[in-house]
Scaffold this active site. Structure first.
Site, mmCIF file in Angstrom:
data_model
loop_
_atom_site.group_PDB
_atom_site.id
_atom_site.type_symbol
_atom_site.label_atom_id
_atom_site.label_comp_id
_atom_site.label_asym_id
_atom_site.label_seq_id
_atom_site.Cartn_x
_atom_site.Cartn_y
_atom_site.Cartn_z
ATOM 1 C CG LEU A 37 14.949 -32.506 62.393
ATOM 2 C CD1 LEU A 37 15.941 -31.980 61.363
ATOM 3 C CD2 LEU A 37 13.611 -31.774 62.266
ATOM 4 C CE LYS A 97 15.856 -41.831 70.508
ATOM 5 N NZ LYS A 97 14.974 -41.699 71.679
ATOM 6 N N GLY A 98 17.769 -42.978 65.409
ATOM 7 C CA GLY A 98 18.255 -44.304 65.065
ATOM 8 C C GLY A 98 18.748 -45.027 66.300
ATOM 9 C CB VAL A 112 18.551 -36.392 62.546
ATOM 10 C CG1 VAL A 112 18.715 -35.161 61.654
ATOM 11 C CG2 VAL A 112 19.360 -37.560 61.993
ATOM 12 C CE LYS A 156 23.667 -40.749 60.998
ATOM 13 N NZ LYS A 156 23.920 -41.516 59.746
ATOM 14 C CG ASP A 183 20.322 -48.333 51.405
ATOM 15 O OD1 ASP A 183 19.657 -49.247 50.875
ATOM 16 O OD2 ASP A 183 20.050 -47.861 52.521
#
Length: 533
Positions: free
Chosen positions: A20, A22-23, A28, A43, A136
């Site tokens: 779903l 990406k980091g 995810v 996650k 944030d």
């Protein structure tokens, strides 16, 4: 010796499906709990790559998310550590971003904006009652539970959230996203829950007209606007917004955090609590149109930041800027002067390539919500790389006037041509511009390898890099030279100037040498045939 048992609870209990998001260190994916068939979003963090500080942040995020249980907050259902990975199992929210949903609606009014911000305020109030500051709040973190009409708004991503005691004010670090930062964070003052209310004010402003209250492509000028609270309600778009809506924005965007409205107070504001009789029901088509551009700009900026410095290969032509219709450009700084205008076409840059840039912007697609300390540092480092590129462009072009604007008049330098002596001032370099560079019309391409920037306070920086210079020699053969360079920069009156550099290795810009009959190049005159700056 007792054997250790590796936890496999996630692997045993959950089945993973498509990605779903990406980091940098996480992905995810949709997942299903096998015993119940219930779907979630997992996650998955690669803990093998995390530092000790990152481990602490992960533990803090999980602790905070476990604490928060509210219909307007994406809920954490499980937190599982396995060998090399940590799994955070959240609600599966399928409605996408709130701001993307708004632009797809056929009807959108001030009353709808009131309902949206009410749900956001409910989530913020729940956080604050539990001693949590999100830090944030921004459109990317406002999601919808489903694609159904009237789906709940859900606050997501507590990666920057902190725990506070009551109304505690302290310096918790520079964190957030530039356009949503509060004045107290920018001033590096102690701060607390009011920072979230400032961000709510920015979000509400955008919800009503489709563009932000504070806007400048230059981050320094943006921060000056925010610290001064320099926003207004321009005509004609704000003429149709009720005074009560403007009053709530003013109370949220109050510079003094002690006087700023709280989440619980905002929920009692007439524009929220008496929406049916106070908020306008008029359809706001211009807001929807502006919000489409705002969303496009956000997505484009994220995409650019993701790929910006993988490799930068610039045209040998002069810098060009194509101005799209309706965009106002400040020729001095190439700054878009209005957030409501179209997205500008990026300018072409000089023929300098940056390769493997550890200090440039490497944004993850997960979100732009890395700590603003990291974000701000990255932006400032990128500024130094950029001005270094401009300096090298001036050298390549033989443009002494441009060079002197970038360099301090008292520039000092150690370089091979000075035979170990410290050179001071511009005369030593002027010789090469006037007698060599200006007479060379051969194409030159410079590559900056592995630039590393060290920031020294707010107004000084040092950059170290390897400089490769490609050129064609007198017989038409391609050649490459290498030098190792360090440059010290100082910012005066908002403008970066090179005050010192140290270079080893080969001189860096070739001048065509004379040829002798046998075709061998004659380097008589030593290094004086080579540009040395």
């Amino acid at each position: 010796m007792a054997s250790t048992t590796t936890c496999t609870r996630f692997t045993d209990e959950y089945q993973l499906f498509e990605e779903l998001g990406k980091g940098a260190f996480s992905v995810v994916r949709r997942c299903m709990k096998i015993p119940t068939g219930q779907e979630y979003a997992a996650k998955i963090i690669n803990t093998k790559k995390l530092s000790a500080r990152d481990h602490q942040k992960l533990e803090r995020e999980a602790r905070i998310c476990r604490l928060l249980k509210h219909p307007n907050i994406v809920r954490l259902h499980d937190s599982i550590s396995e060998e090399g990975f940590h799994y955070l199992v959240f609600d599966l929210v399928t409605g996408g971003e709130l701001f993307e949903d708004i632009v797809a609606r056929e009807y959108y009014s001030e009353a709808d904006a009131s309902h949206c911000i009410q749900q956001i305020l409910e989530s913020v109030n729940h956080c604050h009652l539990n001693g949590i500051v999100h830090r944030d709040l921004k459109p990317e973190n406002l999601l919808l539970a489903s694609k159904s009409k009237g789906a709940a708004v859900k606050l997501a991503d507590f990666g920057l959230a902190i725990e506070v005691q009551g109304d505690q004010q302290a310096w918790f670090g520079f964190a957030g996203t530039p356009g949503y930062l509060s004045p107290e964070v920018l001033r590096k003052d102690p701060y607390g829950k009011p920072v979230d209310m400032w961000a709510c004010g920015v979000i509400l402003y955008i919800l009503l007209v489709g563009y932000p209250p504070f806007w400048d492509e230059d981050q320094h000028r943006l921060y000056q606007q925010i610290k001064a609270g320099a926003y207004d309600f321009p005509s004609p778009e704000w003429d149709t917004v009720t005074p009560e809506a403007k009053d709530l924005i003013n109370k949220m965007l109050t510079i003094n955090p002690a006087k700023r409205i709280t989440a619980s107070e905002a929920l009692k504001h007439p524009w929220i609590s008496h929406r049916a009789t106070v908020a306008s029901m008029m359809h706001r088509q211009e807001t929807v149109d502006c919000l489409k551009k705002f969303n496009a700009r956000r997505k484009l900026k994220g995409a650019i930041l993701t790929t910006m410095l993988a490799t930068r290969n610039f045209s040998a032509a002069k810098s060009l800027l194509k101005k799209p219709d309706g965009v106002k450009i400040n020729n001095k700084a190439n700054v878009v002067t209005s957030p409501k205008e179209n997205i500008p076409t990026p300018a072409l840059e000089p023929q300098t390539t940056v390769i493997h840039n550890p200090d440039g912007n490497k944004e993850s697609t997960e979100s732009s919500n890395t700590t603003i300390e990291d974000e701000d540092v990255k932006a400032r480092k990128q500024e130094i790389i950029k001005v270094t590129e401009q300096l090298i462009e001036a050298i390549n072009n033989g443009d002494f006037e441009a060079y002197t604007k970038i360099c301090d008049p008292g520039l000092t330098a150690f370089e091979p041509e000075a035979l170990g002596n410290l050179v001071e001032g511009m005369d030593f370099h002027r010789f090469y511009f006037e007698n060599a560079l200006s007479k060379s019309n051969k194409p030159i391409h410079t590559i900056i390898l592995n630039p590393h920037v060290h920031l020294v306070g707010e107004d000084a920086a040092c950059i170290a890099y390897i400089r490769l210079t490609q050129y064609m020699d007198g017989s038409g053969m391609p050649k490459t030279m290498q030098s190792e360079e360090t440059r010290v920069w100082h910012r005066r009156d908002g403008k970066w100037q090179n005050v010192h550099f140290h270079r080893s290795g080969s001189p860096t810009v070739p001048i065509k040498p004379p040829c002798i009959p046998n075709g061998k190049e004659n380097y008589s005159g030593g290094t004086s045939l080579w540009q040395n700056i």
